[in-house]
Design a protein around this motif. Sequence first.
Motif, short mmCIF file in Angstrom:
data_model
loop_
_atom_site.label_atom_id
_atom_site.label_comp_id
_atom_site.label_asym_id
_atom_site.label_seq_id
_atom_site.Cartn_x
_atom_site.Cartn_y
_atom_site.Cartn_z
N GLU A 65 0.84 -1.21 0.00
CA GLU A 65 0.00 0.00 0.00
C GLU A 65 0.87 1.25 0.00
O GLU A 65 0.61 2.21 -0.74
CB GLU A 65 -0.93 0.00 1.22
CG GLU A 65 -1.85 1.22 1.28
CD GLU A 65 -2.78 1.19 2.47
OE1 GLU A 65 -3.29 2.25 2.85
OE2 GLU A 65 -2.99 0.09 3.04
N PHE A 112 -6.31 -3.04 -3.50
CA PHE A 112 -6.15 -1.61 -3.20
C PHE A 112 -7.48 -1.03 -2.72
O PHE A 112 -7.53 -0.29 -1.74
CB PHE A 112 -5.68 -0.86 -4.45
CG PHE A 112 -5.34 0.59 -4.21
CD1 PHE A 112 -4.03 0.98 -3.99
CD2 PHE A 112 -6.33 1.56 -4.22
CE1 PHE A 112 -3.72 2.31 -3.77
CE2 PHE A 112 -6.03 2.90 -3.99
CZ PHE A 112 -4.71 3.27 -3.77
N SER A 133 -8.18 -2.11 0.83
CA SER A 133 -7.34 -1.44 1.82
C SER A 133 -7.65 0.03 1.96
O SER A 133 -7.68 0.58 3.07
CB SER A 133 -5.86 -1.60 1.44
OG SER A 133 -5.44 -2.93 1.58
#
Length: 301
Positions: A199, A234, A237
């Motif tokens: 991330e 993605f 998160s």
Amino acid sequence: MTEAYGQRLGERFRVETAPAMVTRACRKGEMAVTELRCDNPPSEMSASIRQEDAFLLTLHLRDVPGRVYCEGGRRAPVCDVRAGETCLQDLKRDPTVLLDKPYHSLVFYLPRAVLDAIADEANSPRIRDLSYKPGAGVNDATISSLGRLLLPALGQPDQANRLFLDHVLLAFGVHVAQTYGGMRPVSRLRQSGLAPWRERRAKEILRANLEGGVSVKDLARECGLSTAHFARAFRVSVGVTPHNWLVEQRIELSKKKLRDDRLPLADVAAECGFSDQSHFSRHFSRIVGASPGAWRQAAKE
């Protein structure tokens, strides 16, 4: 080389200009969308497209009454197709259409290799065929919405954002796989997010490319993941897609620059990666709830 998108496709539909956008976000193949428009058709059948294991999905942007469509030289029942409807074609079946009425459409190119990759990422059995009625249009609101999102980019391809294009065409591919291929929804077991280091790395790259020159495929490669897995993780998160997160970062940077009264709005837009002032104002107003000018004024009070 495929004949199923861009100028090669345009030649088969007797149009001189066929703007197209291609994404290679999937490692197994490329998807594309081509805009076809003709106000004075020649009243003849479209030329055959070289057969391949791929599908075309045509989103019609104007009515086509009495559409004559053939597969393998056999005519399907004549159908009235309305603006906003989508027709599916299997390129293994030699689809052709009578070009006897003005038309405007977006043609999506979706090869079998991409459908296989989508199914693999979803931990789903591979799709054998797409379900459709030859020649008939279906009212698919998702394809219609995605297509209209792409129209401005096709009109100004030099200003198109690669992340945005990747995101829209990947969403299109997954929707087609689920809706017409019967693919099961993604397993909950695969809904984990990115590892913290991944991330951080993705966000570093996005911040360094505020103009949008990086693609989802580039980000995925840096994180050692497939494109579809990265895009999904993605969002799990961060809560938004990479493209939307990038836009949010542009807006945060623009707020800092707006505090300088000497900087024109057009310059703020350019320095924050927006294509022009209108593009900047539209996104700023959507996210912040006020125009850049109004926000600047309120910030001084």
